[in-house]
Design a protein around this motif. Sequence first.
Motif, short mmCIF file in Angstrom:
data_model
loop_
_atom_site.label_atom_id
_atom_site.label_comp_id
_atom_site.label_asym_id
_atom_site.label_seq_id
_atom_site.Cartn_x
_atom_site.Cartn_y
_atom_site.Cartn_z
N ILE A 65 45.52 30.29 39.66
CA ILE A 65 46.56 31.28 39.36
C ILE A 65 47.95 30.70 39.49
O ILE A 65 48.80 30.89 38.62
CB ILE A 65 46.37 32.54 40.23
CG1 ILE A 65 45.07 33.24 39.82
CG2 ILE A 65 47.57 33.47 40.12
CD1 ILE A 65 44.66 34.38 40.69
N ARG A 66 48.19 29.98 40.55
CA ARG A 66 49.52 29.39 40.77
C ARG A 66 49.93 28.50 39.60
O ARG A 66 51.05 28.58 39.11
CB ARG A 66 49.55 28.62 42.08
CG ARG A 66 50.90 28.02 42.40
CD ARG A 66 50.86 27.26 43.72
NE ARG A 66 52.13 26.66 44.00
CZ ARG A 66 53.18 27.28 44.51
NH1 ARG A 66 53.11 28.55 44.81
NH2 ARG A 66 54.30 26.64 44.73
N VAL B 182 53.49 34.82 43.71
CA VAL B 182 52.16 34.33 43.32
C VAL B 182 51.09 35.02 44.15
O VAL B 182 50.02 35.38 43.63
CB VAL B 182 52.07 32.80 43.44
CG1 VAL B 182 50.64 32.31 43.25
CG2 VAL B 182 52.99 32.12 42.44
N ARG C 162 47.94 37.06 42.71
CA ARG C 162 46.57 36.70 43.11
C ARG C 162 45.84 37.91 43.68
O ARG C 162 44.69 38.17 43.32
CB ARG C 162 46.61 35.56 44.14
CG ARG C 162 45.23 35.09 44.56
CD ARG C 162 45.30 33.94 45.56
NE ARG C 162 45.93 32.78 44.95
CZ ARG C 162 47.09 32.26 45.36
NH1 ARG C 162 47.75 32.79 46.37
NH2 ARG C 162 47.59 31.20 44.77
N ASP C 163 46.50 38.66 44.55
CA ASP C 163 45.88 39.84 45.16
C ASP C 163 45.49 40.88 44.10
O ASP C 163 44.40 41.44 44.14
CB ASP C 163 46.81 40.48 46.19
CG ASP C 163 46.97 39.64 47.44
OD1 ASP C 163 46.19 38.69 47.64
OD2 ASP C 163 47.90 39.93 48.21
N TYR D 268 45.00 40.37 40.85
CA TYR D 268 43.95 39.80 40.01
C TYR D 268 42.59 39.89 40.70
O TYR D 268 41.60 40.33 40.11
CB TYR D 268 44.29 38.36 39.66
CG TYR D 268 43.27 37.69 38.78
CD1 TYR D 268 43.23 37.96 37.42
CD2 TYR D 268 42.35 36.79 39.32
CE1 TYR D 268 42.29 37.34 36.61
CE2 TYR D 268 41.40 36.18 38.51
CZ TYR D 268 41.39 36.46 37.17
OH TYR D 268 40.45 35.85 36.36
N GLU D 269 42.53 39.48 41.97
CA GLU D 269 41.26 39.51 42.70
C GLU D 269 40.79 40.93 42.93
O GLU D 269 39.59 41.22 42.80
CB GLU D 269 41.41 38.75 44.02
CG GLU D 269 41.54 37.25 43.81
CD GLU D 269 41.87 36.48 45.06
OE1 GLU D 269 42.09 37.11 46.13
OE2 GLU D 269 41.92 35.24 44.99
#
Length: 92
Positions: free
Chosen positions: A3-4, A64, A68-69, A71-72
Motif C-alpha cells: 500500500i505504501r 498511509v 491501510r486500515d 483497505y484492510e
Amino acid sequence: MVIRDEVIRIFEENGVDVTDAQSLIDVDSIQYISIIVEIEQFMGIILPDFILAQNEFEDFDAFVGIIRDIYEHQNDKEDSNNQEVTLLYENR
C-alpha cells in the motif's frame, strides 16, 4: 500489493514529493482531490469525509496508516460477507 508504495506512486504522479515535508504541506486543492480520487479508484475504497476536510498529508505515515486500515477493514468485511453468502447458498 504494498500500500505504501502505491500511495507514493500516486503522489509522485500528481507532482508531490513525499520525502519533502514542505511539498506535502503545499499540496493545492486540485492535487489533493486528484490524489484522494486516484487512491479510492485504485484501491477500491471510499475514504471518510474527514480526509477531505483537512490536509491529512502533513503526516504521510499516518495518512498511509489510515489508507491501510480502511483497505484492510473493507477487505475483511467483504471476506466476511462472501463467507456468509457461501454458507447461505450451501445450506439450501
